[in-house]
Design an enzyme around this catalytic site. Sequence first.
Site, short mmCIF file in Angstrom:
data_model
loop_
_atom_site.label_atom_id
_atom_site.label_comp_id
_atom_site.label_asym_id
_atom_site.label_seq_id
_atom_site.Cartn_x
_atom_site.Cartn_y
_atom_site.Cartn_z
CG HIS B 38 -26.20 22.89 24.17
ND1 HIS B 38 -26.44 22.35 25.34
CD2 HIS B 38 -24.85 23.61 24.32
CE1 HIS B 38 -24.92 22.47 26.01
NE2 HIS B 38 -24.25 23.00 25.38
CG ASP B 92 -29.04 20.41 26.00
OD1 ASP B 92 -28.16 20.99 26.65
OD2 ASP B 92 -28.74 20.16 24.83
CB SER B 195 -22.00 21.28 26.60
OG SER B 195 -22.16 22.47 27.45
#
Lengths: 422, 252
Positions: B38, B92, B195
């Site tokens: 992402h 992910d 992230s």
Amino acid sequence: DTSMYGEILSPNYPQAYPNNAQKTWNITVPDGYGIRLYFTHLDMELSANCEYDSVKIVSGDLVEGVLCGQKSSKNPSSPIVKEYHVPYNSLQVIFESDFSNEERFTGFAAYYVAVDINECTDFEDAPCSHFCNNYIGGYFCSCPPEYFLHDDMKNCGVNCSGNIFTDLTGEITSPNYPSLYPENSRCDYRVILEKGFHVVVTIKREDFDVEAADSEGYCPDSLLLTAGGQQFGPYCGNGFPGQQIIETKDNVLDIIFQTDETGQKKGWKLRYYGDPMPCPKEFTANSVQDPVKATYVYKDTVKITCLEGFEVVEGKVSSTSFYSSCQSNGQWSNSNLKCKPVDCGSPEPIKNGAADNTEDTLFGAVTQYTCSEPYYYMKTEGTGEYRCAANGTWVNEVLGMELPQCVAVCGVRNQKSVGAGR
Amino acid sequence: IFGGEETDISSFPWQVFFQNPRAGGALIDENWVLTAAHVLESNSNPIMYMGTTGVRNVALQKAQMLLADRVFIHPGWKPVGERQTRTNFDNDIALVRLKDPVKLGPNVSPICLPDSSPDYDLNFGTLGLISGWGRSNERNVVARLRMASLPVVPLEKCQSVESEDPRVDIRTFRFTNNMICAGGEKGSDSCDGDSGGAFAVQVPNEENTKFYVAGLVSWGPKCGTYGIYTKVKNYISWIEKTMQENRISDQD
């Protein structure tokens, strides 16, 4: 002037000859003739040894006769009172009278004619070596079968020149061997072998019988050998006087056999063979040869194999063996090739690492690969040590020719120490 | 990073800083960066930095800049529409192949990858280290690297947390075996901007202390509670295959 006949009369003949007279007649007849001189009248003052008046007959340096006094023919049917035969074509008649002739002497009358001489028999030495043929006014020589008349028109010889031998082995003899060799001959033989072979001659003692040398050591008949500037002989006599094995240093041998007009013997017999040129026994270092022989000669081929860790480099091509041939000049082909240590070259660089030795790169050399510590480590097995192998590559015990890999050290935290400061 | 502390880049030399949007990544090879899928959705050509604790412009000038050559997003990652709220963070994970290999040093070195052996199965309570320049308790924009240590917990813990946004029902989110839940201790958690960073766990049975990337910061219901991390062990085959098939040879 030559003439076939002539008349010689004393001065004033048939009247009395004068005192103190001297006259010479030179008689010459054509070549090939002798002279018959005969007196038909002789009336001269007689004296002891004809010292007062005389007529002398001279042939060259030889006084054929001296006449004086009176003579008359004893043969009623022939007027000849004195006769001379000379086997030459010139003669001198010399008349001399001294100062005192108390009586009247009428002198002499002489006649000469040319007569044929037999050159074949009339002289002590025969003019021809073989056959003599007389004819009026001359003679000619002839020869037996297989002989030819030399340019001097007197001597016969055998045609024994231009013999060439090219076989690697052979036998050569004098003409008619073992029968008598011809006189007045010059025989030449030539042995021509392929380059790379030397002519070796063998003559047994009993295979040689040539007219012996004279008191001064000169050989009237002789055998002479020459090769590459070397001369062997001349040889003559009964039994070969030289070495029974003659090793020349050339591939061409000339043999000359000369004979004079007398003293023929059985001759000679020789054998020859071609001795191959030897090549050196030494070869390039760090090699083995196949085959291994005590001697190597022309046309021998040898395989030269380099020892482990050595190679032959020709241009950009390398190999571990090559062939050499013994050449006609006694040298090995490819003698410029050498077995040299294999060179592995500089070790291949690796990412994030290095080899410690890049200079010593010959067979047996060792190089150590290490990784750039502390951030890289050697992932592959083995110690990183590589050795220059016989095949020209760097080889590791475990990995072989595969290069080591340096990979990043992972997961390590480089924690800074806190220290005492606040 | 919530509930953590400032740290020096030398303690997390594998940490990659994604500039825009701010995110993290983990260096796993001189030529490869592992991050969350992402992260790359909105920027497939990210500019990254390594070897710096601070990320202000002055600091970044002295840092090592990394440029992306090609991006490999896991094929199982499902794109969503622009107006849709993502509730499925399954798979992910993504790889970034660098244009040039990084220069390793005390502040720049890779983190290890797990292998497929059971040794690398995570037990609950296993501590992992997280790091990043994401939102902290006090600041939305952090200038210096922060870190925290948190345990692996059952996935249900993550499922039980109420979302920060009351409009979002956590029960609508997809939870899979490709996810690790960690946190719940002293408010230590990852947050926005972290992230893609590594959830680093000590390599088992290793004499010298080494760390491997057990998880990647993926998503969470509420910063400061529990966070969900992509379970990297499940993607080892894909990672290795992708790296092998797309490695740049020395001749390229």
